[in-house]
Design a protein around this motif. Structure first.
Motif, mmCIF file in Angstrom:
data_model
loop_
_atom_site.group_PDB
_atom_site.id
_atom_site.type_symbol
_atom_site.label_atom_id
_atom_site.label_comp_id
_atom_site.label_asym_id
_atom_site.label_seq_id
_atom_site.Cartn_x
_atom_site.Cartn_y
_atom_site.Cartn_z
ATOM 1 N N GLN A 131 0.830 -1.206 0.000
ATOM 2 C CA GLN A 131 0.000 0.000 0.000
ATOM 3 C C GLN A 131 0.865 1.257 0.000
ATOM 4 O O GLN A 131 0.565 2.228 -0.700
ATOM 5 N N THR A 132 1.960 1.235 0.728
ATOM 6 C CA THR A 132 2.879 2.371 0.739
ATOM 7 C C THR A 132 3.552 2.536 -0.617
ATOM 8 O O THR A 132 3.697 3.658 -1.111
ATOM 9 N N LEU A 133 3.955 1.428 -1.239
ATOM 10 C CA LEU A 133 4.585 1.506 -2.558
ATOM 11 C C LEU A 133 3.622 2.081 -3.598
ATOM 12 O O LEU A 133 4.013 2.903 -4.430
ATOM 13 N N LEU A 134 2.351 1.669 -3.545
ATOM 14 C CA LEU A 134 1.363 2.232 -4.469
ATOM 15 C C LEU A 134 1.154 3.719 -4.224
ATOM 16 O O LEU A 134 1.016 4.508 -5.168
ATOM 17 N N HIS A 135 1.129 4.106 -2.957
ATOM 18 C CA HIS A 135 0.967 5.517 -2.615
ATOM 19 C C HIS A 135 2.146 6.341 -3.140
ATOM 20 O O HIS A 135 1.968 7.438 -3.674
ATOM 21 N N ILE A 136 3.358 5.794 -3.010
ATOM 22 C CA ILE A 136 4.555 6.476 -3.516
ATOM 23 C C ILE A 136 4.457 6.656 -5.021
ATOM 24 O O ILE A 136 4.711 7.739 -5.548
ATOM 25 N N LEU A 137 4.100 5.584 -5.739
ATOM 26 C CA LEU A 137 4.012 5.666 -7.202
ATOM 27 C C LEU A 137 2.971 6.693 -7.638
ATOM 28 O O LEU A 137 3.204 7.465 -8.568
ATOM 29 N N ARG A 138 1.813 6.711 -6.966
ATOM 30 C CA ARG A 138 0.776 7.678 -7.317
ATOM 31 C C ARG A 138 1.255 9.106 -7.066
ATOM 32 O O ARG A 138 1.102 9.990 -7.897
ATOM 33 N N ARG A 139 1.863 9.345 -5.885
ATOM 34 C CA ARG A 139 2.321 10.694 -5.545
ATOM 35 C C ARG A 139 3.404 11.162 -6.512
ATOM 36 O O ARG A 139 3.392 12.313 -6.966
ATOM 37 N N GLU A 140 4.345 10.280 -6.849
ATOM 38 C CA GLU A 140 5.404 10.661 -7.789
ATOM 39 C C GLU A 140 4.842 10.912 -9.184
ATOM 40 O O GLU A 140 5.302 11.809 -9.890
ATOM 41 N N HIS A 141 3.835 10.131 -9.577
ATOM 42 C CA HIS A 141 3.203 10.330 -10.878
ATOM 43 C C HIS A 141 2.511 11.690 -10.934
ATOM 44 O O HIS A 141 2.666 12.440 -11.909
ATOM 45 N N VAL A 142 1.769 12.024 -9.893
ATOM 46 C CA VAL A 142 1.082 13.330 -9.848
ATOM 47 C C VAL A 142 2.105 14.459 -9.839
ATOM 48 O O VAL A 142 1.931 15.470 -10.523
#
Length: 193
Positions: A131-142
């Motif tokens: 869940q943290t890895l997905l959150h990181i990927l989303r935040r970096e993408h945005v």
């Protein structure tokens, strides 16, 4: 056993703009020694509750990371099998000071759901769960999309740029609009000449 890192800020962040693995890892994770059996691990998992039950971290006799094993793989193994034989010694891991975007990319590259985080000498200090890895990927993408849209300053406000009032959005984009206007003016002068 549940690994609990007492102090997750062992090092001062020299580059404030970079977000490291230590900033988003869970300091509580399941960590066992290589001589434990699968049955002992499963019994402990049933009794204890940890925030990230996705990964079992395996430590050697010196307390350093020896390997890891996804919890889902434990159920297919015999109860008497030792972790030293069942673990993956090449399981990817990240250092305490690894950039979080690099960590998420490593997890994607290796197709793993969670990553162990180790300190400077290789001792496990936590885990980056899925869940943290997905959150990181989303935040970096945005963040990358905002950078492409010309929103560079005030990062915390830039994340909400779509919902912001029009005047605030204009303030974020105005410098880039002036650069574009200047470039088109120079192009027009060059074409007219």
């Amino acid at each position: 056993m549940i690994l609990r890192a007492a102090n997750t800020n062992l090092h001062e962040d020299k580059q404030a703009h970079r977000e490291m693995a230590r900033d988003c890892m869970l300091a509580e994770a399941f960590a066992f020694n290589i001589d434990h059996t699968v049955g002992e691990v499963l019994a402990t998992l049933l009794e204890a509750k940890a925030p990230s039950p996705e990964l079992v971290i395996v430590r050697d006799t010196q307390g350093r990371l020896a390997g890891a094993l996804p919890v889902t793989h434990l159920f297919a193994l015999a109860a008497e099998r030792r972790l030293a034989d069942a673990m993956d010694p090449t399981f990817p891991h990240v250092g305490f000071d690894t950039d979080q975007e690099t960590a998420a990319s490593l997890a994607l590259h290796h197709g793993v759901d969670a990553l162990p985080v180790v300190d400077d000498v290789g001792r496990p200090v936590g885990v980056l769960p899925s869940q943290t890895l997905l959150h990181i990927l989303r935040r970096e993408h945005v963040e990358d999309l905002h950078r492409l849209a010309g929103i560079d300053r005030e990062v915390s406000q830039a994340r909400h740029a779509i919902e912001d009032p029009p005047l605030r959005r204009a303030r974020h984009r105005l410098p880039w609009l002036f650069v574009g206007l200047g470039g088109s003016a120079l192009s027009t002068l060059a074409m007219a000449a």
